[in-house]
Structures are given as structure tokens and as C-alpha cells.
Design a protein around this motif. Structure first.
Motif, PDB file in Angstrom:
ATOM      1  N   PHE A 122       0.827  -1.206   0.000  1.00  0.00           N
ATOM      2  CA  PHE A 122       0.000   0.000   0.000  1.00  0.00           C
ATOM      3  C   PHE A 122       0.859   1.253   0.000  1.00  0.00           C
ATOM      4  O   PHE A 122       0.514   2.260  -0.613  1.00  0.00           O
ATOM      5  CB  PHE A 122      -0.930   0.002   1.211  1.00  0.00           C
ATOM      6  N   ALA A 123       2.002   1.201   0.677  1.00  0.00           N
ATOM      7  CA  ALA A 123       2.887   2.358   0.730  1.00  0.00           C
ATOM      8  C   ALA A 123       3.527   2.648  -0.615  1.00  0.00           C
ATOM      9  O   ALA A 123       4.049   3.736  -0.839  1.00  0.00           O
ATOM     10  CB  ALA A 123       3.977   2.132   1.781  1.00  0.00           C
ATOM     11  N   ALA A 124       3.495   1.682  -1.536  1.00  0.00           N
ATOM     12  CA  ALA A 124       4.169   1.830  -2.830  1.00  0.00           C
ATOM     13  C   ALA A 124       3.261   2.385  -3.921  1.00  0.00           C
ATOM     14  O   ALA A 124       3.641   2.396  -5.087  1.00  0.00           O
ATOM     15  CB  ALA A 124       4.724   0.469  -3.275  1.00  0.00           C
ATOM     16  N   ALA A 125       2.087   2.871  -3.579  1.00  0.00           N
ATOM     17  CA  ALA A 125       1.150   3.372  -4.592  1.00  0.00           C
ATOM     18  C   ALA A 125       1.767   4.483  -5.425  1.00  0.00           C
ATOM     19  O   ALA A 125       1.587   4.546  -6.650  1.00  0.00           O
ATOM     20  CB  ALA A 125      -0.135   3.864  -3.929  1.00  0.00           C
ATOM     21  N   GLY A 126       2.498   5.379  -4.782  1.00  0.00           N
ATOM     22  CA  GLY A 126       3.157   6.454  -5.521  1.00  0.00           C
ATOM     23  C   GLY A 126       4.192   5.948  -6.497  1.00  0.00           C
ATOM     24  O   GLY A 126       4.376   6.511  -7.585  1.00  0.00           O
ATOM     25  N   LEU A 127       4.869   4.878  -6.127  1.00  0.00           N
ATOM     26  CA  LEU A 127       5.877   4.282  -7.006  1.00  0.00           C
ATOM     27  C   LEU A 127       5.226   3.649  -8.231  1.00  0.00           C
ATOM     28  O   LEU A 127       5.774   3.712  -9.337  1.00  0.00           O
ATOM     29  CB  LEU A 127       6.691   3.240  -6.233  1.00  0.00           C
ATOM     30  N   TYR A 128       4.063   3.030  -8.041  1.00  0.00           N
ATOM     31  CA  TYR A 128       3.342   2.463  -9.179  1.00  0.00           C
ATOM     32  C   TYR A 128       2.985   3.563 -10.175  1.00  0.00           C
ATOM     33  O   TYR A 128       3.121   3.390 -11.391  1.00  0.00           O
ATOM     34  CB  TYR A 128       2.056   1.763  -8.723  1.00  0.00           C
ATOM     35  N   GLU A 129       2.505   4.695  -9.646  1.00  0.00           N
ATOM     36  CA  GLU A 129       2.111   5.790 -10.528  1.00  0.00           C
ATOM     37  C   GLU A 129       3.326   6.360 -11.257  1.00  0.00           C
ATOM     38  O   GLU A 129       3.234   6.721 -12.442  1.00  0.00           O
ATOM     39  CB  GLU A 129       1.414   6.886  -9.714  1.00  0.00           C
ATOM     40  N   MET A 130       4.461   6.443 -10.584  1.00  0.00           N
ATOM     41  CA  MET A 130       5.677   6.915 -11.243  1.00  0.00           C
ATOM     42  C   MET A 130       6.056   5.999 -12.399  1.00  0.00           C
ATOM     43  O   MET A 130       6.367   6.456 -13.498  1.00  0.00           O
ATOM     44  CB  MET A 130       6.822   6.997 -10.228  1.00  0.00           C
ATOM     45  N   SER A 131       6.044   4.691 -12.158  1.00  0.00           N
ATOM     46  CA  SER A 131       6.396   3.740 -13.211  1.00  0.00           C
ATOM     47  C   SER A 131       5.397   3.803 -14.362  1.00  0.00           C
ATOM     48  O   SER A 131       5.780   3.685 -15.532  1.00  0.00           O
ATOM     49  CB  SER A 131       6.448   2.316 -12.641  1.00  0.00           C
ATOM     50  N   GLN A 135       6.593   4.763 -18.045  1.00  0.00           N
ATOM     51  CA  GLN A 135       6.365   3.814 -19.131  1.00  0.00           C
ATOM     52  C   GLN A 135       5.678   4.489 -20.316  1.00  0.00           C
ATOM     53  O   GLN A 135       5.948   4.165 -21.471  1.00  0.00           O
ATOM     54  CB  GLN A 135       5.515   2.649 -18.618  1.00  0.00           C
ATOM     55  N   LYS A 136       4.799   5.453 -20.020  1.00  0.00           N
ATOM     56  CA  LYS A 136       4.095   6.182 -21.082  1.00  0.00           C
ATOM     57  C   LYS A 136       4.847   7.431 -21.520  1.00  0.00           C
ATOM     58  O   LYS A 136       4.341   8.192 -22.336  1.00  0.00           O
ATOM     59  CB  LYS A 136       2.691   6.573 -20.593  1.00  0.00           C
ATOM     60  N   PRO A 309       5.539  -3.936 -22.197  1.00  0.00           N
ATOM     61  CA  PRO A 309       6.308  -4.459 -21.086  1.00  0.00           C
ATOM     62  C   PRO A 309       7.795  -4.226 -21.301  1.00  0.00           C
ATOM     63  O   PRO A 309       8.299  -4.283 -22.416  1.00  0.00           O
ATOM     64  CB  PRO A 309       5.967  -5.959 -21.081  1.00  0.00           C
ATOM     65  N   SER A 310       8.476  -3.969 -20.197  1.00  0.00           N
ATOM     66  CA  SER A 310       9.913  -3.731 -20.264  1.00  0.00           C
ATOM     67  C   SER A 310      10.631  -4.988 -20.709  1.00  0.00           C
ATOM     68  O   SER A 310      10.205  -6.117 -20.413  1.00  0.00           O
ATOM     69  CB  SER A 310      10.432  -3.299 -18.902  1.00  0.00           C
TER      70      SER A 310
END
Length: 311
Positions: A122-131, A135-136, A309-310
Motif C-alpha cells: 500500500f505504501a508503494a502506490a506512488g511508485l506504481y504511478e511513477m512507473s 512507461q508512457k 512491457p519492459s
């Protein structure tokens, strides 16, 4: 009072039924739109595809390797912003342990340290949005990332936070239970005394064995329902139940690969806690970014969308 309670229960039951019918109608409408099926009523035994659940892909160990490379690349692309999330998590962990010492809850330090990584997804939500934005190839700053995180409280992510914290509460409660049952005749007034009791007495070994088994079970359950659900909820407009089901399908469909990924997360997180939580400044961002890319490989994109995908 008795009549009031019964009347309240009737109204509550009616409200739940209305909500259930409403959700069912929404799911059926979504299914009709995506599958082209005609008719006014859903099938008696709808398949996962008929419920419009995302398609799950097969994974290999190469997907983990590629995702780790992509996650590390995302960290290097924005090291300060990524490290901020790791630093925040580390500082929170330090303050949490310090508060237990200050309150005299010495016995809670070990289960808190061991269970602390449970809330990392849950704490990594910001990291998901960054990735997602990297990616886009979208530009972003602090306001965009923090804004997306703040908006999650209005979406289904809040329910996943409840699930995560509930499992953490169950973990803390069961540790306290086994502590009272197994070490009931043992006294300790400081951390050294507690560690000596746990690691150098037969009762302590029993406590560790039972606690480890219980913790492993809870960790496996939480990992299964969140590993894909968290990034999926951030990426798509989907209810948290469907997200958890999709996450479990990814795990059960790729048991060896996901078990390997769970082991990587567990070992990395626990080693990061050793230097006073400071290792999390680096490891949490890399694992968060990697989880996003692994999610992209595990779940097919929604209809009308494409991802790269990377490699």
C-alpha cells in the motif's frame, strides 16, 4: 428497543440487497458491453471472462529478471522522488519501534518488525504511478504523484488498505495470544531480556516456531490478494474484490514464479530492516517499481489499451 432493532435490521437488509442488485446490474452491463452478449439477465454460472475480470498471463523467471531491470531503471530515472517514498517508510518504521519502546511494549518489537513489510504494497502506490507515467513517457512532478495518491481514498484502494491493515492486526493479535499461552510464566523488562527469552529458552523456541508458521500463512494470504491487486486498482477502474480475485489467479496460475517473487521480496525487505530500517530507502522503491512492471506482464491490458512491457 426490540422493535427498533428489528426495524433497523430490516432496513439494513434491504439496503444490502439493493447494493448487491446494483453491483450485479453494473457487472452485467459491463459484461454485455465488452462481450457483445444480448439479453436482459446474466447467465446462471458466469465464467471469469463473463464477469469482465482481466485476463491473466503465464509468467516465467525471465519476467522477474526483466521486471527487476525495469524497476531499477525507474529508480535511476527519478532517484530522489523514489527514495523519498523509501525514506518516509523507513522513518515511519523507526518512529513505530521507538513508540513501542516508549510505551513499554517490548514484546511487540519483534512482531512489529517482522510484520511491518506487510503494509509495504500500500505504501508503494506512488511508485506504481511513477512507473506508469515513465512507461508512457509522461512528464510529472511531486504534485501529480501526490495528487494521484490522495485521490485513491475516493477509489477502491482504500478497501485494500483496510484488508492490509486488518491482516497486520490479526498478526499482532495472534503474536500476543501465543506470547500469553507459551511465555506466560516468563518475565522480561527490557529488549535484551525479551531476546534472551525468545532465542535461548525452549519456550522461546516454541514461540518462534508457532509464530513463524502463523506469520508465513498470513503473509502468503496477503501476498496472494495484494501483489497484483494494488497496481491493478491504481491502473484501472475496477472493484477491489475483482482485483483480489485477479491477484489470486495470477498467483495460482504461476505458483513457482510468484513464490520466487515472494521470496525475493521477503528476503530483501527483512535485510533492509537490519540497518535501522535505512535499507528501505533503496530497496522499497526498487521493489515497488518492479512490482508495477511484473503486474504489466501478469495481466493483459484492458480492451482498447496497449502496454509495452519492459524487456
Amino acid at each position: 428497543m426490540h422493535v427498533y432493532v428489528r426495524e433497523r435490521d430490516v432496513w439494513f437488509t434491504a439496503w444490502v440487497g439493493w447494493q448487491t442488485d446494483k453491483r450485479g446490474a453494473m457487472l452485467w452491463e459491463e459484461y454485455v458491453m465488452t462481450s457483445g452478449t444480448t439479453g436482459s439477465t446474466p447467465p446462471d454460472n458466469p465464467t471469469p471472462q463473463q464477469r469482465a475480470l482481466p485476463k491473466v498471463n503465464k509468467l516465467t523467471s525471465g519476467d522477474i529478471t526483466a521486471s527487476l531491470k525495469a524497476g531499477f531503471s525507474d529508480f535511476l530515472a527519478r532517484p530522489i522522488m523514489s527514495g523519498f517514498f523509501g525514506l518516509f517508510y523507513a522513518v515511519f518504521g523507526i518512529l513505530f519501534v521507538w513508540s513501542l519502546v516508549w510505551l513499554g511494549k517490548i514484546w511487540m518489537i519483534i512482531p512489529a518488525v517482522v510484520g511491518f513489510p506487510l503494509v509495504a504494497p500500500f505504501a508503494a502506490a506512488g511508485l506504481y504511478e511513477m512507473s506508469r507515467r515513465l512507461q508512457k513517457r509522461e512528464s510529472f512532478g511531486w504534485s501529480e504523484i501526490l495528487g494521484v495518491m490522495a485521490n485513491q481514498r475516493k477509489r477502491e484502494m482504500g478497501w485494500m488498505a483496510f484488508v492490509t491493515l486488518f491482516v497486520f492486526w490479526v498478526w499482532s493479535y495472534q503474536v500476543r495470544l501465543w506470547l500469553a499461552i507459551i511465555l506466560q510464566d516468563t518475565s522480561f523488562s527490557d529488549l535484551d531480556g525479551f531476546l534472551n527469552t525468545v532465542f535461548f529458552t525452549p519456550e522461546g523456541w516454541t514461540f518462534l516456531a508457532i509464530g513463524t508458521c502463523a506469520g508465513a500463512f498470513l503473509s502468503a494470504v496477503l501476498f496472494s490478494v495484494t501483489v497484483v491487486a494494488m497496481p491493478l486498482l491504481l491502473d484501472r477502474d475496477i472493484d477491489f474484490i475483482s482485483a483480489m480475485i485477479t491477484s489470486v489467479r495470477v498467483v495460482t496460475g504461476n505458483p513457482l514464479v510468484m513464490l520466487t517473487w515472494a521470496a525475493v521480496i521477503s528476503v530483501t525487505m527483512l535485510l533492509s530492516l537490519v540497518p535501522a530500517f535505512l535499507g528501505l530507502i533503496f530497496t522499497l522503491p526498487v521493489l515497488g517499481h518492479t512490482t508495477w512492471h511484473l503486474y504489466q506482464r501478469a495481466v493483459s491490458p484492458a480492451e482498447g489499451k496497449s502496454t509495452q512491457p519492459s524487456s
